[in-house]
Design an enzyme around this catalytic site. Structure first.
Site, PDB file in Angstrom:
ATOM      1  N   GLY A  12       0.909 -19.781  35.590  1.00  0.00           N
ATOM      2  CA  GLY A  12       1.756 -20.111  36.732  1.00  0.00           C
ATOM      3  C   GLY A  12       1.035 -19.874  38.036  1.00  0.00           C
ATOM      4  O   GLY A  12      -0.185 -19.645  38.072  1.00  0.00           O
ATOM      5  N   GLY A  15       0.012 -16.003  37.966  1.00  0.00           N
ATOM      6  CA  GLY A  15      -0.631 -15.368  36.822  1.00  0.00           C
ATOM      7  C   GLY A  15      -0.318 -16.082  35.524  1.00  0.00           C
ATOM      8  O   GLY A  15      -0.068 -17.279  35.501  1.00  0.00           O
ATOM      9  N   LYS A  32       2.915  -9.933  30.978  1.00  0.00           N
ATOM     10  CA  LYS A  32       2.875 -10.832  32.131  1.00  0.00           C
ATOM     11  C   LYS A  32       1.820 -10.275  33.083  1.00  0.00           C
ATOM     12  O   LYS A  32       1.951  -9.138  33.561  1.00  0.00           O
ATOM     13  CB  LYS A  32       4.255 -10.861  32.794  1.00  0.00           C
ATOM     14  CG  LYS A  32       4.446 -11.895  33.880  1.00  0.00           C
ATOM     15  CD  LYS A  32       5.914 -11.879  34.327  1.00  0.00           C
ATOM     16  CE  LYS A  32       6.184 -12.901  35.412  1.00  0.00           C
ATOM     17  NZ  LYS A  32       7.631 -12.877  35.820  1.00  0.00           N
ATOM     18  N   ASP A 125      18.917 -17.918  39.306  1.00  0.00           N
ATOM     19  CA  ASP A 125      18.060 -19.053  38.947  1.00  0.00           C
ATOM     20  C   ASP A 125      18.232 -19.426  37.477  1.00  0.00           C
ATOM     21  O   ASP A 125      17.252 -19.648  36.758  1.00  0.00           O
ATOM     22  CB  ASP A 125      16.596 -18.727  39.261  1.00  0.00           C
ATOM     23  CG  ASP A 125      15.717 -19.992  39.289  1.00  0.00           C
ATOM     24  OD1 ASP A 125      16.269 -21.096  39.508  1.00  0.00           O
ATOM     25  OD2 ASP A 125      14.498 -19.882  39.096  1.00  0.00           O
TER      26      ASP A 125
END
Length: 203
Positions: A12, A15, A32, A125
């Site tokens: 992304g 990262g 992550k 979201d």
């Protein structure tokens, strides 16, 4: 502490995610990896808030953070490993869900939302990209992910900052006066897309 495995999905903006295995227990997780050099101080604070949320969560339908590390250039957030892909991918493959199969998934999402809203947290979201399946089985457990835009809310206090994805955004978010209830609109849009294969509104 962990043995590094394959990279998961596409990198992304900040990262990537990678499969890891705990060297002592043999349990697989995802990490992550976030590049600190690519964001401003305000964005760092958002990531820090997301990490604290994930470490605090304890619900089977919400992604769980286990621990995090930090060095000079990167943040590392260790969390549950989900190998079943996104809800978005399953909708794309199926074209649309039958009501019974959709109900099984949507009920799990509601359980997760009930937990979040009980903590007065607005996800802000919700969309098919932000639900992961634990494994590739048809009846796999669903987990809510990506709390980068999430907010703690208080009784009789409203949020004003724009947050979310336009296709799924509640009217009160656009009006700049919302609380955790805004997630229910987004949930309804996800439900519509699962059943019909296209969105009810255009962003």
């Amino acid at each position: 502490k962990y043995k590094l495995g394959k990279v998961l999905g596409q990198p992304g903006q900040f990262g990537y995610a990678q499969e890891i295995t705990h060297k002592t227990s043999g349990i697989k997780h995802a990490v992550k990896v976030i590049d600190k050099t690519r964001f401003r101080l305000s964005q760092y604070e958002l990531f820090e808030r997301e990490m604290k949320m994930l470490l605090d969560f304890d619900h089977e339908n919400i992604i769980k953070g286990h621990e995090y590390f930090e060095d000079e250039k990167q943040l590392y957030l260790v969390m549950d490993l989900c190998t079943g892909g996104e809800l978005y991918d399953r909708i794309t493959a199926k074209k649309r869900y039958c009501e019974k199969d959709a109900a099984d998934v949507l009920q799990q999402i509601l359980y997760g939302l009930q937990y979040l809203h009980g903590k007065k947290i607005a996800h802000c979201d919700l969309k098919p990209d932000n639900f992961l399946f634990e494994n590739t089985q048809e009846d796999a457990k669903v987990k809510i992910i990506d709390f980068g835009m999430s907010k703690y809310t208080k009784t009789r206090e409203y949020q004003a900052s724009l947050a979310g994805t336009y296709f799924y955004m509640a009217p009160e978010v656009l009006q700049g006066r919302y609380t955790f209830h805004c997630d229910m609109w987004s949930y309804g849009v996800v439900m519509f897309i699962m059943l019909f294969g296209y969105p009810p509104f255009y962003g």
